[in-house]
Design a protein around this motif. Structure first.
Motif, PDB file in Angstrom:
ATOM      1  N   UNK A  44      -8.568 -37.304  39.897  1.00 57.63           N
ATOM      2  CA  UNK A  44      -9.044 -36.213  40.748  1.00 57.63           C
ATOM      3  C   UNK A  44      -9.062 -34.912  39.966  1.00 57.63           C
ATOM      4  N   UNK A  45      -9.766 -33.920  40.497  1.00 56.86           N
ATOM      5  CA  UNK A  45      -9.816 -32.599  39.865  1.00 56.86           C
ATOM      6  C   UNK A  45      -8.454 -31.926  39.890  1.00 56.86           C
ATOM      7  N   UNK A  46      -7.721 -32.118  40.965  1.00 56.92           N
ATOM      8  CA  UNK A  46      -6.405 -31.460  41.047  1.00 56.92           C
ATOM      9  C   UNK A  46      -5.453 -32.010  39.989  1.00 56.92           C
ATOM     10  N   UNK A  69     -11.080 -28.086  43.704  1.00 57.62           N
ATOM     11  CA  UNK A  69     -10.646 -26.762  43.244  1.00 57.62           C
ATOM     12  C   UNK A  69     -11.513 -26.284  42.079  1.00 57.62           C
ATOM     13  N   UNK A  70     -11.716 -25.004  42.007  1.00 56.02           N
ATOM     14  CA  UNK A  70     -12.500 -24.447  40.907  1.00 56.02           C
ATOM     15  C   UNK A  70     -11.677 -24.454  39.626  1.00 56.02           C
ATOM     16  N   UNK A  71     -12.352 -24.643  38.497  1.00 59.46           N
ATOM     17  CA  UNK A  71     -11.696 -24.658  37.196  1.00 59.46           C
ATOM     18  C   UNK A  71     -12.116 -23.437  36.405  1.00 59.46           C
ATOM     19  N   UNK A  72     -11.128 -22.679  35.924  1.00 64.61           N
ATOM     20  CA  UNK A  72     -11.409 -21.476  35.138  1.00 64.61           C
ATOM     21  C   UNK A  72     -10.406 -21.325  34.015  1.00 64.61           C
ATOM     22  N   UNK A  73     -10.345 -22.335  33.138  1.00 64.05           N
ATOM     23  CA  UNK A  73      -9.385 -22.313  32.035  1.00 64.05           C
ATOM     24  C   UNK A  73      -9.926 -21.597  30.806  1.00 64.05           C
ATOM     25  N   UNK A  74     -11.226 -21.309  30.802  1.00 63.56           N
ATOM     26  CA  UNK A  74     -11.811 -20.704  29.609  1.00 63.56           C
ATOM     27  C   UNK A  74     -12.135 -21.722  28.538  1.00 63.56           C
ATOM     28  N   UNK A  75     -12.018 -22.992  28.883  1.00 63.13           N
ATOM     29  CA  UNK A  75     -12.346 -24.082  27.950  1.00 63.13           C
ATOM     30  C   UNK A  75     -13.607 -24.757  28.482  1.00 63.13           C
ATOM     31  N   UNK A  76     -14.725 -24.651  27.788  1.00 61.41           N
ATOM     32  CA  UNK A  76     -15.995 -25.184  28.306  1.00 61.41           C
ATOM     33  C   UNK A  76     -15.927 -26.640  28.752  1.00 61.41           C
ATOM     34  N   UNK A  77     -15.273 -27.487  27.978  1.00 63.80           N
ATOM     35  CA  UNK A  77     -15.224 -28.906  28.318  1.00 63.80           C
ATOM     36  C   UNK A  77     -14.490 -29.160  29.628  1.00 63.80           C
ATOM     37  N   UNK A  79     -14.124 -26.529  32.124  1.00 65.86           N
ATOM     38  CA  UNK A  79     -14.751 -25.759  33.192  1.00 65.86           C
ATOM     39  C   UNK A  79     -16.109 -26.294  33.615  1.00 65.86           C
ATOM     40  N   UNK A  80     -16.826 -26.970  32.700  1.00 67.27           N
ATOM     41  CA  UNK A  80     -18.169 -27.443  33.058  1.00 67.27           C
ATOM     42  C   UNK A  80     -18.194 -28.872  33.579  1.00 67.27           C
ATOM     43  N   UNK A  81     -17.003 -29.492  33.735  1.00 67.71           N
ATOM     44  CA  UNK A  81     -16.941 -30.828  34.310  1.00 67.71           C
ATOM     45  C   UNK A  81     -17.070 -31.957  33.316  1.00 67.71           C
ATOM     46  N   UNK A  86     -16.127 -37.788  31.551  1.00 67.05           N
ATOM     47  CA  UNK A  86     -15.569 -38.712  30.559  1.00 67.05           C
ATOM     48  C   UNK A  86     -14.535 -39.632  31.205  1.00 67.05           C
ATOM     49  N   UNK A  87     -13.646 -39.053  32.009  1.00 67.86           N
ATOM     50  CA  UNK A  87     -12.629 -39.870  32.673  1.00 67.86           C
ATOM     51  C   UNK A  87     -13.263 -40.892  33.620  1.00 67.86           C
TER      52      UNK A  87
END
Length: 603
Positions: A44-46, A69-77, A79-81, A86-87
């Motif tokens: 899951x995303x969480x 939940x929204x992802x905003x880690x500053x890591x493109x791989x 944050x862009x899903x 891959x998982x």
């Protein structure tokens, strides 16, 4: 032993698909399942956020929902899903058991199927666990423990905050005390100051009492705890809940179990129906019928306003009468010509005699007029329109009547859902904006409660079982809304003349934005359409053809729905021959009229 090992290697892994409703303990059940079954891996995303956070990354995105939940880690791989994709591709190839807590996707058959096909039946035992109804005692006990733990943490934090605040106040008092002593030392002899100096109080800290936190009876009765963020965003829920359905073995599940209740079909059906009645239809779009009706209304209202303007201005009134006479004469000549060509001279003469009779002056007792019996609202017989005495408030109420009427009928037609024929007052602003492209601003009516507003336009709108209801059929003539408004204007006038001050309307005109976008237009508040101060209507008006733009500043003038580009100026109507201050009139008529049907007694 070798045979047993081989047997274990050949055993299928499991893939669990929890299926539950939002805000009903879905993720708490998943957490409890994973605690009891540590051999399962959550997809899951969480869980991705949890993994990234343990790696030292910080999610700066706002918390929107538990499911997505929204992802905003500053890591493109991240944050862009990319990581999720891959998982999803790699997981089915691993010899592990998984839990897939996709709340919305597991409730929607098409999305559920897409996840299910990734885990082939040769390698995985695919199971659906339905979480609906009354939870088990074990689940509720754990929820109670979690709620108590959360409450204790909050209480500890609050006590710590209070202790720090008390300590801050104590230090401030001590600082003030020392400053006072310093001033005393300067004013007195140092010896006297030493004798007068009070002994410093010992800094004694009170021993903290043990914190006792308990759940209230209401909290103990709760089957699920309220999470910090919703399980689904309102938008995701509104767009998908109508397609929610229970899983079945026909979809490819090896097993469908019901963890809490067997009667999940009814539970889901009732829940969906409840959502239909209380949720907004986010994707609803105005239909063709509405657009045609709305265009006709704008054009018609423009004609009415022009007719009122012409009646109030003697010069315009004379010109309008001349145009009307010329048009009638032309029409008469054409009809006579047709009859003469057909050889019917008697009919032609009769038509001419009838036209002469119509030219005779018509006496109209405007005050004693039966409003609902009027056949031509634009001309009562003497050129006067029924809406001659409409002020800003009357035009606004006329517009509001029709807008809400057409909105409710269009909503029912455009949505085409028998389970949802209408909507509640709390969603009025949403649909009003969607259909009319302007804001619904109830505060401009100067009323405390929506019920007070309903009382004013009860000929058009009511509330039934919590939902707005159009009182008139869809094909009600536009002229009828003018008649309702005139009835109400007359009734207000009679009530005010009788001493009832509550009948006065106190509308606030919406501010007209300046062309430079820096504030209200020049002249706002001085009688223009951009006035922001409330005004009390006694029915008389010096505002000319000010638009009914009460809902966000839009103007009906000229049939336009765009924002006004210029403010209205007071009209130059000549004063009435018999000035008066009674409510609902431009100066003509007797406020104590004895005729006419009563608005407040009309059913």
């Amino acid at each position: 032993m070798a045979v047993q090992t081989a047997s274990k290697k050949l055993a299928k892994q499991e893939c669990i698909f929890p299926v539950g409703l939002p805000e009903q303990g879905y993720f708490d059940w998943v957490d409890q399942f994973l605690q009891k079954n540590p051999g399962y891996v959550e997809l899951s995303d969480r869980k991705i956020i949890e993994w990234a956070s343990k790696s030292g990354l910080t999610n700066k995105a706002r918390k929107t929902s538990g499911d997505k939940p929204e992802l905003g880690f500053g890591v493109p791989a991240l944050d862009d899903g990319s990581v999720q994709r891959v998982l999803a591709a790699v997981a089915p190839a691993l010899a592990r058991s998984f839990v897939v807590p996709e709340l919305k996707a597991n409730l929607v058959p098409a999305e559920r199927k897409a996840f299910l096909t990734k885990f082939v039946p040769q390698d995985f035992a695919r199971k659906a666990v339905v979480l609906m109804g009354e939870p088990t005692k074990e689940y509720k006990d754990k929820i109670q423990a979690l709620m108590l733990e959360q409450k204790t943490v909050k209480a500890e934090a609050e006590r710590k905050r209070k202790v720090q605040e008390d300590e801050r106040k104590r230090l401030m008092e001590l600082k003030k005390k020392k400053a006072m002593e310093a001033r005393m030392a300067k004013e007195k002899d140092s010896k006297e100051a030493e004798e007068a100096k009070p002994e410093e109080a010992e800094d004694v800290k009170m021993e903290e009492e043990p914190l006792v936190v308990e759940l209230t009876e209401e909290e103990k009765a709760m089957a699920h705890r309220k999470m910090e963020v919703p399980d689904l965003t309102d938008r995701d829920l509104a767009k998908s809940y109508a397609s929610f359905a229970l899983p079945s073995s026909e979809e490819g599940f090896d097993e469908v179990s019901f963890a809490w209740s067997k009667d999940c079909e009814k539970i889901l059906k009732d829940w969906v129906l409840s959502k239909k009645l209380t949720s907004r239809a986010e994707d609803l779009a105005p239909g063709v019928a509405f657009k045609e009706a709305w265009q006709k209304w704008q054009k018609t209202q423009q004609e009415w306003r022009r007719a009122q303007s012409e009646w109030k201005d003697p010069a315009k009134r004379k010109a309008a009468a001349a145009r009307k006479a010329a048009a009638e004469k032309k029409k008469l000549e054409e009809e006579k010509k047709k009859l003469m060509e057909a050889g019917d001279e008697d009919a032609a003469k009769a038509l001419e005699e009838e036209a002469k009779a119509k030219k005779e002056p018509v006496e109209v007792d405007f005050e004693d007029l039966d409003v609902m019996a009027v056949t031509d609202i634009a001309d009562l017989g003497n050129g006067q329109p029924l809406f001659a005495n409409f002020a800003y408030e009357d035009w606004t109420l006329l517009s509001t009547r029709y807008e809400l009427h057409v909105l409710l009928h269009s909503f029912k037609k455009d949505l085409d859902d028998p389970d949802r024929p209408s909507f509640s007052e709390k969603h009025l602003g949403f649909y009003y904006q969607k259909y009319f492209k302007k804001s619904w601003n109830f505060s401009l009516f100067g009323l405390e409660k929506f019920e007070d507003f309903l009382d004013i336009i009860r000929d058009t709108l009511s509330v039934e079982n919590g939902f707005l209801k159009a009182e008139k059929p869809e094909d009600t003539p536009l002229e009828d809304f003018v008649k309702f408004t005139e009835e109400h204007r007359r009734e207000r006038e009679r009530r005010v003349d009788a001493g009832d001050e509550t009948a006065k309307l106190k509308f606030t005109r919406p501010a007209v934005p300046r062309q430079d976008g820096k504030g209200p237009a020049k002249g706002a508040g001085k009688g223009s359409a951009g006035a922001t101060t409330p005004r009390t209507s006694y029915g008389s008006s010096s505002y000319g053809n000010s638009g009914g733009g009460y809902g966000g500043g839009s103007s009906y003038q000229g049939g336009s729905y765009s924002s006004q580009k210029r403010s209205y100026t007071p009209s130059s109507y000549p004063p009435a021959k018999q000035p008066r201050t009674s409510y609902g009139s431009y100066g003509g008529g007797n406020g104590g009229a004895k005729g006419g049907s009563s608005y407040y007694n009309r059913k």
